[in-house]
Enzyme design. Sequence first.
Site, PDB file in Angstrom:
ATOM      1  CG  HIS A  19      -2.054  -0.986   1.243  1.00 10.85           C
ATOM      2  ND1 HIS A  19      -1.971  -1.767   2.081  1.00 10.85           N
ATOM      3  CD2 HIS A  19      -2.745  -1.457   0.550  1.00 10.85           C
ATOM      4  CE1 HIS A  19      -3.181  -2.944   2.074  1.00 10.85           C
ATOM      5  NE2 HIS A  19      -3.428  -2.614   0.907  1.00 10.85           N
ATOM      6  CE  LYS A  43     -14.449  -7.513   3.614  1.00 10.33           C
ATOM      7  NZ  LYS A  43     -12.927  -6.971   3.083  1.00 10.33           N
ATOM      8  NE  ARG A  92      -2.745  -7.577  -4.735  1.00  9.09           N
ATOM      9  CZ  ARG A  92      -3.309  -7.854  -3.451  1.00  9.09           C
ATOM     10  NH1 ARG A  92      -2.578  -8.255  -2.727  1.00  9.09           N
ATOM     11  NH2 ARG A  92      -4.825  -8.769  -4.470  1.00  9.09           N
ATOM     12  CB  SER A 130      -4.251  -6.709   3.935  1.00  3.87           C
ATOM     13  OG  SER A 130      -4.090  -5.009   3.810  1.00  3.87           O
TER      14      SER A 130
HETATM   15  O1  PNS Z   1      -8.900  -2.823  -0.061  1.00  2.82           O
HETATM   16  P1  PNS Z   1     -10.307  -3.516  -0.809  1.00  2.82           P
HETATM   17  O2  PNS Z   1     -10.568  -4.607   0.597  1.00  2.82           O
HETATM   18  O3  PNS Z   1      -9.802  -4.305  -1.686  1.00  2.82           O
HETATM   19  O4  PNS Z   1     -11.154  -2.367  -0.865  1.00  2.82           O
HETATM   20  C1  PNS Z   1     -12.079  -2.355  -1.730  1.00  2.82           C
HETATM   21  C2  PNS Z   1     -13.000  -1.578  -1.708  1.00  2.82           C
HETATM   22  C3  PNS Z   1     -13.473  -0.673  -0.503  1.00  2.82           C
HETATM   23  C4  PNS Z   1     -12.073  -0.319  -2.365  1.00  2.82           C
HETATM   24  C5  PNS Z   1     -14.411  -1.788  -2.283  1.00  2.82           C
HETATM   25  O5  PNS Z   1     -15.107  -2.610  -1.654  1.00  2.82           O
HETATM   26  C6  PNS Z   1     -15.535  -0.296  -2.465  1.00  2.82           C
HETATM   27  O6  PNS Z   1     -15.268   0.467  -3.130  1.00  2.82           O
HETATM   28  N1  PNS Z   1     -16.154  -0.309  -1.235  1.00  2.82           N
HETATM   29  C7  PNS Z   1     -16.700   1.291  -1.271  1.00  2.82           C
HETATM   30  C8  PNS Z   1     -18.385   0.020  -1.102  1.00  2.82           C
HETATM   31  C9  PNS Z   1     -18.421   0.641  -2.785  1.00  2.82           C
HETATM   32  O7  PNS Z   1     -18.548   1.708  -3.572  1.00  2.82           O
HETATM   33  N2  PNS Z   1     -18.926  -0.762  -3.633  1.00  2.82           N
HETATM   34  C10 PNS Z   1     -19.472  -0.193  -4.702  1.00  2.82           C
HETATM   35  C11 PNS Z   1     -17.594  -0.657  -5.828  1.00  2.82           C
HETATM   36  S1  PNS Z   1     -18.057  -1.366  -7.705  1.00  2.82           S
END
Ligand code: PNS
Length: 188
Positions: A19, A43, A92, A130
């Site tokens: 990150h 979560k 990645r 993570s």
């Molecule tokens: O670190 P992560 O868990 O891969 O991040 C995922 C994240 C937070 C970017 C994604 O889950 C997200 O954007 N969640 C917020 C809810 C949302 O906007 N959902 C629609 C995404 S298309």
Amino acid sequence: MKRIKAIYPGSFDPPTNGHLDLIERGSKIFDELVVAILRNPEKDPLFSLADRRKMLEAMTSGFDNVSVDTFEGLTVDYALRVEATTILRGIRAISDYEYELQMALMNRKLQPGLETVFMMPAEKYSYLSSRLVREVAQLGGSIACLVPELVAQKLREKIDVAHKFENGDPAAGQTPSEGKSKSRKKKS
Ligand code: PNS
């Protein structure tokens, strides 16, 4: 001249060197970068939102144009709220691509004015996540070089407390059975 403000949304549970690598790259191409930690009530994170925020603030204190924030709800709504025009995400390996593409296209559908920019972290972090850091740390493996020292320290403290709970250490404030029932479920 037009200034580009980007958000880098994620769970960061915990933040890793991967990150940080991406934040450093992003800070070089965007005028402003907000690391946005998602508060996801569904979560059960290892680290509280406040802990993740503190860790990321410490990790990014050396970058003048990087800030840390938290958000709830849709990423696109948050981006609009803070007047960002770009979403930064890391890729990645090719295995990340499908999920990231799906998310980027859904975000574009929801908010056509927002662009998603993908960046690649250094190759040496291409296997790092993570989830794996949590798993390795919880099983006693070395996480040196995978996370900054302050995160490694926080992980050690968390795991120490969890072990004490499981062993019913009175100092941890629980009986063995309580400790077991309250011990953290392994996450996917
Ligand atoms: O670190 P992560 O868990 O891969 O991040 C995922 C994240 C937070 C970017 C994604 O889950 C997200 O954007 N969640 C917020 C809810 C949302 O906007 N959902 C629609 C995404 S298309």
